[in-house]
Design a protein around this motif. Structure first.
Motif, PDB file in Angstrom:
ATOM      1  N   ARG A 149       0.953  -1.215   0.074  1.00  0.00           N
ATOM      2  CA  ARG A 149      -0.011  -0.058  -0.115  1.00  0.00           C
ATOM      3  C   ARG A 149       0.981   1.296  -0.132  1.00  0.00           C
ATOM      4  NH1 ARG A 149      -2.361  -3.611  -1.262  1.00  0.00           N
ATOM      5  NH2 ARG A 149      -4.475  -4.482  -0.533  1.00  0.00           N
ATOM      6  N   SER A 150       0.422   2.252  -0.597  1.00  0.00           N
ATOM      7  CA  SER A 150       1.007   3.731  -0.859  1.00  0.00           C
ATOM      8  C   SER A 150       0.973   4.237   0.592  1.00  0.00           C
ATOM      9  CB  SER A 150       0.618   4.604  -1.897  1.00  0.00           C
ATOM     10  OG  SER A 150       1.149   5.613  -2.011  1.00  0.00           O
ATOM     11  N   LYS A 151       2.119   4.998   1.110  1.00  0.00           N
ATOM     12  CA  LYS A 151       1.931   5.940   1.973  1.00  0.00           C
ATOM     13  C   LYS A 151       1.065   7.057   1.747  1.00  0.00           C
ATOM     14  CE  LYS A 151       4.895   9.547   3.996  1.00  0.00           C
ATOM     15  NZ  LYS A 151       5.997  10.167   3.849  1.00  0.00           N
ATOM     16  N   THR A 152       0.829   7.420   0.749  1.00  0.00           N
ATOM     17  CA  THR A 152      -0.055   8.540   0.496  1.00  0.00           C
ATOM     18  C   THR A 152      -1.154   7.787  -0.452  1.00  0.00           C
ATOM     19  OG1 THR A 152       1.057   9.064  -1.774  1.00  0.00           O
ATOM     20  CG2 THR A 152       1.608  10.418   0.487  1.00  0.00           C
ATOM     21  N   GLU A 153      -2.101   8.390  -0.735  1.00  0.00           N
ATOM     22  CA  GLU A 153      -3.121   7.913  -1.767  1.00  0.00           C
ATOM     23  C   GLU A 153      -2.853   7.591  -3.122  1.00  0.00           C
ATOM     24  OE1 GLU A 153      -6.054   6.704  -0.481  1.00  0.00           O
ATOM     25  OE2 GLU A 153      -5.071   6.808   1.165  1.00  0.00           O
ATOM     26  N   GLU A 154      -1.661   8.456  -3.532  1.00  0.00           N
ATOM     27  CA  GLU A 154      -1.414   8.249  -5.136  1.00  0.00           C
ATOM     28  C   GLU A 154      -1.150   6.625  -5.520  1.00  0.00           C
ATOM     29  OE1 GLU A 154       2.757   9.338  -6.224  1.00  0.00           O
ATOM     30  OE2 GLU A 154       3.025   9.482  -3.891  1.00  0.00           O
ATOM     31  N   VAL A 155      -1.514   6.640  -7.011  1.00  0.00           N
ATOM     32  CA  VAL A 155      -1.370   5.387  -7.382  1.00  0.00           C
ATOM     33  C   VAL A 155       0.130   5.272  -7.795  1.00  0.00           C
ATOM     34  CG1 VAL A 155      -2.159   3.795  -9.303  1.00  0.00           C
ATOM     35  CG2 VAL A 155      -3.621   5.310  -8.083  1.00  0.00           C
TER      36      VAL A 155
END
Length: 149
Positions: A113-119
């Motif tokens: 999973r990404s630390k931020t919501e970016e793909v």
């Protein structure tokens, strides 16, 4: 008669200590032992209670800090901790909203999973920040960070 009561109290606290995890009632067993001795000397009810309270308090004050230090559950590192800080390659796009993402780290494939919501697209290099459950939390590695590693 009082000695039998204190003996029962001491046994009760000792058994309670034996069936629980950690030190929870041993100080009261020590206090009951002191009260049992006081009763055996023929002293009255109030001296017995006083000895019980004082010995329990002193034992608690002396033993509890040491017991907390020695019996503290510690963190046990696992082999999975080795991947923290490593750089890997995204093999399936990391998309937090879709709940998807795979990363290859030293030949092992991890859910990510990404630390931020970016793909993060497939083929992108990422750095592992930490492990959350069975997933690694990653962030993209920029060209500047790649040179520093």
């Amino acid at each position: 008669m009082e000695a039998i009561i204190w003996l029962g109290v001491m046994i009760l606290f000792a058994v309670g200590e034996a069936v629980t995890v950690g030190l929870t009632s041993i100080w009261f067993a020590v206090g009951a032992l002191g009260a049992l001795i006081t009763a055996g000397l023929g002293l009255g009810f109030w001296p017995q209670i006083t000895v019980f309270i004082i010995l329990s308090g002193v034992t608690l004050a002396l033993v509890r800090p040491l017991a907390k230090k020695l019996l503290r559950p510690g963190y046990s590192a696992t082999n999975a901790d080795r991947v923290i800080g490593t750089v890997g390659v995204v093999t399936q796009a990391v998309n937090n909203l879709a709940g998807e993402g795979l990363v290859n780290l030293a030949g092992q494939v991890w859910s990510a999973r990404s630390k931020t919501e970016e793909v993060i697209p497939a083929g992108q290099e990422v750095r592992v920040l930490h492990i959350q459950g069975v997933k690694v939390i990653v962030e993209p590695v920029t060209a500047d960070q790649t040179k520093a590693v």
